[in-house]
Enzyme design. Structure first.
Site, PDB file in Angstrom:
ATOM      1  N   ARG B   8      26.033  32.062  49.984  1.00 46.98           N
ATOM      2  CA  ARG B   8      26.415  31.409  48.719  1.00 46.98           C
ATOM      3  C   ARG B   8      25.632  30.136  48.480  1.00 46.98           C
ATOM      4  NH1 ARG B   8      31.650  28.185  50.013  1.00 46.98           N
ATOM      5  NH2 ARG B   8      31.813  28.539  52.234  1.00 46.98           N
ATOM      6  N   SER B  35      32.875  25.771  45.584  1.00 44.10           N
ATOM      7  CA  SER B  35      32.953  26.857  46.565  1.00 44.10           C
ATOM      8  C   SER B  35      31.900  27.929  46.318  1.00 44.10           C
ATOM      9  CB  SER B  35      34.332  27.521  46.515  1.00 44.10           C
ATOM     10  OG  SER B  35      35.336  26.583  46.796  1.00 44.10           O
ATOM     11  N   GLU B  56      39.989  32.839  34.049  1.00 44.17           N
ATOM     12  CA  GLU B  56      38.883  33.766  34.328  1.00 44.17           C
ATOM     13  C   GLU B  56      38.674  34.772  33.204  1.00 44.17           C
ATOM     14  OE1 GLU B  56      41.478  33.150  36.309  1.00 44.17           O
ATOM     15  OE2 GLU B  56      40.599  31.948  37.911  1.00 44.17           O
ATOM     16  N   PHE B  81      39.392  37.182  42.155  1.00 42.27           N
ATOM     17  CA  PHE B  81      39.691  36.859  40.756  1.00 42.27           C
ATOM     18  C   PHE B  81      38.599  37.401  39.833  1.00 42.27           C
ATOM     19  CE2 PHE B  81      41.209  33.036  43.261  1.00 42.27           C
ATOM     20  CZ  PHE B  81      42.473  33.557  43.475  1.00 42.27           C
TER      21      PHE B  81
END
Ligand SMILES: Cc1ncc(C[n+]2csc(CCOP(=O)(O)OP(=O)(O)O)c2C)c(N)n1
Ligand SMILES: [Mg+2]
Lengths: 284, 312
Positions: B8, B35, B56, B81
């Site tokens: 990431r 994150s 979202e 999500f």
């Protein structure tokens, strides 16, 4: 300001669109006449008077956009686009048939002029947000119009989108609420009360005006006003009649998603043609 | 033996690089940018980053509208999500109209660790791969994450890219080619083929070393695109070895193992064994302990390989 001649022109266009709507859903044997008829005058006013739009070039990048969030009213949008010349009027009767570009709900990849693929309620305002944001990023001056149903706004996503639009000060976004007071299972206030609806939008940071959604002067005035609003998105709560223009469909919950039968079809066309005579005659 | 690095972080840095070249790149976050590492892009290009808040569904719609207006959009949040919470929005507003939106999720799978089952998704690949027009990419390490970020942004249309939370072993090299829809044979072998994706490719490489000690010659394939699946390489592996073990940090029900088994079932049937998260929710714990508890170890791959070889 809208002169009497312009009002007559718009009324005739709306009348033609209403006739198409009835013919289309009758020929298809399914579809949503009620919410198409309540939305007709606003959609006609947008495309024939208010929007900066070139029917010959529906992909023109500076065009104003219209997102029909209540996608089931597709017949009203299709008929308006056809009357505008975006595609042939004859194609309208292919609605909902295999191979047609006129899907039951709008498909932006199939038919020119369609800005967003809608049908799953509650998503169009978010899409319009994205378009309005893109205009800001590209320093373009186009406006984004969007129409929501009054049952549709029960979806939570609409309120996520409402927050987003005011947070990012999307003053190039002008929304209409088709406040026809009905959804599928009955009146909105019985199924899920949405009132006080103007206050809710105000509380979410929007400028709000209430109008009669079948009065071209009020529609045009409201949009002219909305274009002047700075720093906030605008919600125009348009009070409308579901099934407007067809006597037995007006205010009726039964014609949300049902086409007329043969006898009803005959009466519906009579109603619409009588209205056309009235517009021509300048009568009451 | 391998260095550890964060996919990431590599993704976040790649976004900044690409953002410098491509002014049409817009990035959306949902209160998790630190994150998912889209925070790097936000810092560099604040005018092209939009925090959508904890909303979202709206984020996916905004992505749709931006893409319909000519932008290439990266929408990022946790995998659970990004896929489950707004499945319908992705389906209706992104996949169906085939818009240029890249859903890039971090914290996929069980390696989320301490947050537990509410935040661990073993279903995200399943949800995304069944959508028409959607392509699914799972980089095996940080180097691939960087290359995949560029590849999905350069290719037109919707993508889902999945990464975990943890650092993973760096098993590819900068100079290795990366192409969407192309698997890489990491190691040749003739007795059994171990086809892995994501973090499980390194586990498969370890398993191959262990098998070698027992005289078993295992091929290892990195399936970094799950859809479209590289059928040619899959069939080639089946022809060469006659026995396949798949390995993924995802539910065995509808992930990599399912795609491989279906492809081979129709085109070149050989025995297949799936290593992955069983049909169950996860739980809290250290990520490497969870890997053991849920059967995602080289040892599991080794025992599956030996069993499947008996069925040849
Ligand atoms: C997410 C979603 N849920 C349910 C439906 C089914 N549906 C179609 S129209 C409708 C009622 C809509 O009512 P309203 O927004 O008031 O539309 P109008 O009265 O203008 O026709 C429903 C529930 C849908 N299309 N999408
Ligand atoms: Mg209604």
């Amino acid at each position: 300001m809208l002169g009497p001649d312009e009002i007559r022109e718009l009324s005739l266009k709306a009348n033609a669109v209403r006739r198409h709507i009835i013919e289309m859903v009758y020929a298809a044997g399914s579809g949503h006449p009620g919410g198409s008829l309540s939305a007709t005058d606003i959609i006609v006013a947008l495309y024939f008077k208010l929007m900066n739009y070139d029917p010959e070039n529906p992909k023109w990048e500076d065009r104003d956009r219209f997102v029909l969030s209540k996608g089931h009213a597709a017949p009203a949008l299709y008929a308006t686009l056809a009357e505008l010349g975006v595609f042939p009027v004859e194609e309208l009767l292919t609605l909902r048939k295999v191979g047609s570009r006129l899907q039951g709900h709008p498909d932006m990849r199939k038919l020119p002029g369609i800005e967003a693929s809608t049908g799953s309620l509650g998503q169009g305002l978010s899409i319009a947000n994205g378009m309005a944001l893109a205009a800001k990023l590209d320093r373009k001056l186009y406006n984004v119009y969007v129409m929501l149903g009054d049952g549709e706004i029960e979806e939570g996503q609409v309120w996520e989108a409402a927050m987003f639009a005011s947070h990012y000060k999307l003053d190039n976004l002008i929304a209409f609420l088709d406040r026809n007071r009905l959804q599928i299972d009955g009146e909105t206030e019985q199924v899920m009360s949405i009132e006080p609806i103007a206050d809710k939008w105000k509380a979410f940071g929007w400028e709000v005006r209430e109008i009669n959604g079948h009065d071209f002067k009020e529609i045009v005035d409201a949009v002219d006003w909305a274009k002047e609003v700075k720093g906030k998105p605008v919600m125009i709560v348009a009070h409308t009649v579901k099934g407007k223009g067809v006597s037995f469909m007006e205010g009726s919950v039964h014609f949300h998603g049902k086409p007329p039968n043969d006898e009803e079809y005959r009466i519906a066309l009579q109603d619409i043609d009588a209205e056309r005579e009235r517009i021509f005659g300048g009568g009451p | 033996m391998w260095e550890m690095a964060s996919p990431r972080v590599a993704f976040g840095k790649a976004l900044v690089d690409i953002g410098r070249e491509n002014s049409d790149l817009v990035v959306l976050g949902a209160d998790l940018s630190s994150s998912t590492k889209t925070s790097y892009f936000e810092k560099e290009f604040p005018e092209r980053f939009f925090n959508c808040g904890i909303a979202e569904a709206n984020m996916m719609g905004v992505a749709s509208g931006l893409a319909a207006s000519g932008k290439v959009v990266v929408a990022s949040t946790f995998a659970v999500f990004a896929t489950g919470r707004c499945y319908d929005q992705i389906r209706q507003s992104i996949a169906y109209p085939r818009l240029n939106v890249k859903i890039v999720a971090s914290h996929a799978g069980i390696t989320v660790g301490g947050d537990g089952a509410s935040h661990q998704t073993a279903e995200d690949i399943a949800l995304m791969k069944v959508l028409p027009n959607m392509r699914v990419v799972v980089p095996a390490d940080a180097i691939e994450a960087k290359k995949a970020t560029r590849a999905i942004i350069e290719a037109d249309g919707p993508f889902y890219m999945r990464m975990g939370r943890s650092d993973v072993p760096t098993i590819t090299k900068e100079e290795d080619p990366f192409e969407i829809g192309k698997a890489t044979i990491m190691r040749d072998g003739s007795d059994v083929a171990l086809i892995g994706t994501g973090i499980m490719v390194s586990q498969a490489l370890k398993a191959a070393e262990m098998l070698k000690l027992e005289g078993i010659d295992a091929m290892v394939v990195n399936m970094s695109t799950l859809k479209p699946l590289d059928e040619d390489t899959t069939i080639k592996a089946a022809k060469r070895t006659g026995a396949i073990v798949t390995a993924e940090e995802h539910s065995v029900i509808f992930g990599l193992g399912n795609s491989v088994a279906m492809t081979l079932g129709e085109k070149y049937p050989v025995p297949v064994r799936r290593v992955g998260i069983p049909d169950t929710f996860g739980e809290s714990g250290e990520w490497n302990e969870l890997m053991v508890k849920y059967g995602l170890t080289p040892e599991n791959i080794v025992s599956s390989a030996k069993e499947i070889m008996k069925q040849k």
